[in-house]
Design a protein around this motif. Structure first.
Motif, PDB file in Angstrom:
ATOM      1  N   ASP A   3     -12.012  -4.769   7.305  1.00 50.65           N
ATOM      2  CA  ASP A   3     -10.821  -5.302   7.969  1.00 50.65           C
ATOM      3  C   ASP A   3     -10.047  -6.226   7.036  1.00 50.65           C
ATOM      4  OD1 ASP A   3     -11.358  -3.921  10.285  1.00 50.65           O
ATOM      5  OD2 ASP A   3     -12.341  -5.621  11.288  1.00 50.65           O
ATOM      6  N   ASP A   4     -10.757  -7.051   6.293  1.00 52.28           N
ATOM      7  CA  ASP A   4     -10.098  -7.959   5.343  1.00 52.28           C
ATOM      8  C   ASP A   4      -9.363  -7.170   4.254  1.00 52.28           C
ATOM      9  OD1 ASP A   4     -11.015 -10.154   6.722  1.00 52.28           O
ATOM     10  OD2 ASP A   4     -12.769 -10.440   5.412  1.00 52.28           O
ATOM     11  N   ASP A   5      -9.989  -6.107   3.774  1.00 52.94           N
ATOM     12  CA  ASP A   5      -9.356  -5.280   2.743  1.00 52.94           C
ATOM     13  C   ASP A   5      -8.089  -4.619   3.284  1.00 52.94           C
ATOM     14  OD1 ASP A   5     -11.335  -5.961   0.969  1.00 52.94           O
ATOM     15  OD2 ASP A   5     -12.470  -4.088   1.208  1.00 52.94           O
ATOM     16  N   ILE A   6      -8.173  -4.136   4.512  1.00 58.00           N
ATOM     17  CA  ILE A   6      -7.008  -3.489   5.126  1.00 58.00           C
ATOM     18  C   ILE A   6      -5.883  -4.507   5.301  1.00 58.00           C
ATOM     19  CG2 ILE A   6      -6.138  -2.420   7.244  1.00 58.00           C
ATOM     20  CD1 ILE A   6      -8.900  -1.050   7.494  1.00 58.00           C
ATOM     21  N   ARG A   7      -6.206  -5.703   5.788  1.00 61.10           N
ATOM     22  CA  ARG A   7      -5.191  -6.762   5.945  1.00 61.10           C
ATOM     23  C   ARG A   7      -4.539  -7.104   4.605  1.00 61.10           C
ATOM     24  NH1 ARG A   7      -9.132  -9.725   8.866  1.00 61.10           N
ATOM     25  NH2 ARG A   7      -9.050  -9.028  11.013  1.00 61.10           N
ATOM     26  N   THR A   8      -5.362  -7.193   3.577  1.00 60.43           N
ATOM     27  CA  THR A   8      -4.842  -7.525   2.246  1.00 60.43           C
ATOM     28  C   THR A   8      -3.869  -6.450   1.761  1.00 60.43           C
ATOM     29  OG1 THR A   8      -6.874  -8.724   1.708  1.00 60.43           O
ATOM     30  CG2 THR A   8      -5.494  -8.025  -0.136  1.00 60.43           C
ATOM     31  N   VAL A   9      -4.227  -5.193   1.953  1.00 62.48           N
ATOM     32  CA  VAL A   9      -3.364  -4.090   1.522  1.00 62.48           C
ATOM     33  C   VAL A   9      -2.065  -4.093   2.315  1.00 62.48           C
ATOM     34  CG1 VAL A   9      -3.139  -1.578   1.478  1.00 62.48           C
ATOM     35  CG2 VAL A   9      -5.243  -2.649   0.669  1.00 62.48           C
ATOM     36  N   VAL A  10      -2.158  -4.280   3.624  1.00 58.04           N
ATOM     37  CA  VAL A  10      -0.961  -4.282   4.476  1.00 58.04           C
ATOM     38  C   VAL A  10      -0.046  -5.439   4.093  1.00 58.04           C
ATOM     39  CG1 VAL A  10      -0.126  -4.600   6.840  1.00 58.04           C
ATOM     40  CG2 VAL A  10      -2.026  -3.039   6.390  1.00 58.04           C
ATOM     41  N   ARG A  11      -0.609  -6.615   3.878  1.00 66.80           N
ATOM     42  CA  ARG A  11       0.203  -7.764   3.459  1.00 66.80           C
ATOM     43  C   ARG A  11       0.860  -7.510   2.114  1.00 66.80           C
ATOM     44  NH1 ARG A  11      -4.210 -12.063   5.339  1.00 66.80           N
ATOM     45  NH2 ARG A  11      -3.599 -12.204   7.524  1.00 66.80           N
ATOM     46  N   GLY A  12       0.121  -6.895   1.213  1.00 66.55           N
ATOM     47  CA  GLY A  12       0.678  -6.574  -0.099  1.00 66.55           C
ATOM     48  C   GLY A  12       1.841  -5.604   0.012  1.00 66.55           C
ATOM     49  N   GLN A  13       1.715  -4.611   0.886  1.00 66.74           N
ATOM     50  CA  GLN A  13       2.794  -3.644   1.081  1.00 66.74           C
ATOM     51  C   GLN A  13       4.018  -4.315   1.699  1.00 66.74           C
ATOM     52  OE1 GLN A  13       0.917  -0.572   3.377  1.00 66.74           O
ATOM     53  NE2 GLN A  13       0.179   0.502   1.546  1.00 66.74           N
ATOM     54  N   THR A  14       3.786  -5.244   2.611  1.00 68.88           N
ATOM     55  CA  THR A  14       4.890  -5.975   3.229  1.00 68.88           C
ATOM     56  C   THR A  14       5.622  -6.795   2.183  1.00 68.88           C
ATOM     57  OG1 THR A  14       3.700  -6.098   5.335  1.00 68.88           O
ATOM     58  CG2 THR A  14       5.502  -7.652   5.009  1.00 68.88           C
ATOM     59  N   ASN A  15       4.886  -7.465   1.322  1.00 65.21           N
ATOM     60  CA  ASN A  15       5.506  -8.266   0.269  1.00 65.21           C
ATOM     61  C   ASN A  15       6.298  -7.388  -0.694  1.00 65.21           C
ATOM     62  OD1 ASN A  15       4.443 -10.608   1.326  1.00 65.21           O
ATOM     63  ND2 ASN A  15       2.680 -10.636  -0.042  1.00 65.21           N
ATOM     64  N   VAL A  16       5.750  -6.221  -1.021  1.00 68.06           N
ATOM     65  CA  VAL A  16       6.446  -5.300  -1.915  1.00 68.06           C
ATOM     66  C   VAL A  16       7.747  -4.839  -1.256  1.00 68.06           C
ATOM     67  CG1 VAL A  16       6.358  -3.002  -2.962  1.00 68.06           C
ATOM     68  CG2 VAL A  16       4.413  -4.544  -3.183  1.00 68.06           C
ATOM     69  N   GLY A  17       7.700  -4.553   0.026  1.00 58.16           N
ATOM     70  CA  GLY A  17       8.900  -4.130   0.756  1.00 58.16           C
ATOM     71  C   GLY A  17       9.956  -5.218   0.754  1.00 58.16           C
ATOM     72  N   GLN A  18       9.529  -6.455   0.973  1.00 58.28           N
ATOM     73  CA  GLN A  18      10.476  -7.573   0.968  1.00 58.28           C
ATOM     74  C   GLN A  18      11.043  -7.787  -0.428  1.00 58.28           C
ATOM     75  OE1 GLN A  18       8.098 -10.737   2.601  1.00 58.28           O
ATOM     76  NE2 GLN A  18       8.487 -10.130   4.716  1.00 58.28           N
ATOM     77  N   ASP A  19      10.196  -7.704  -1.433  1.00 57.24           N
ATOM     78  CA  ASP A  19      10.657  -7.844  -2.815  1.00 57.24           C
ATOM     79  C   ASP A  19      11.647  -6.735  -3.165  1.00 57.24           C
ATOM     80  OD1 ASP A  19       9.038 -10.069  -3.085  1.00 57.24           O
ATOM     81  OD2 ASP A  19       7.464  -9.021  -4.203  1.00 57.24           O
TER      82      ASP A  19
END
Length: 67
Positions: A3-19
């Protein structure tokens, strides 16, 4: 752990989208500024051409006056 790994990946994708959105906005602003500068240069070139044309006409008139 998974679950932590999935959250980390999702957050990373969100940051990439915002960037990516921010980079796109910055690029659009830069393009607009570039088009503004190109228009200014084009306007100045046209004014310069008009001035040269006017000067040539004046010279022709002076030449004919002296002949």
């Amino acid at each position: 752990r998974l679950d932590d790994d999935i959250r980390t990946v999702v957050r990373g994708q969100t940051n990439v989208g915002q960037d990516g959105r921010q980079a796109l906005e910055e690029a659009q602003i830069a393009i607009q500024q570039l088009f503004g500068k190109i228009k200014d240069i084009k306007d100045k070139a046209e004014k310069s051409e008009q001035m040269v044309h006017t000067a040539k006409c004046s010279q022709k008139q002076e030449l004919f006056f002296f002949l």
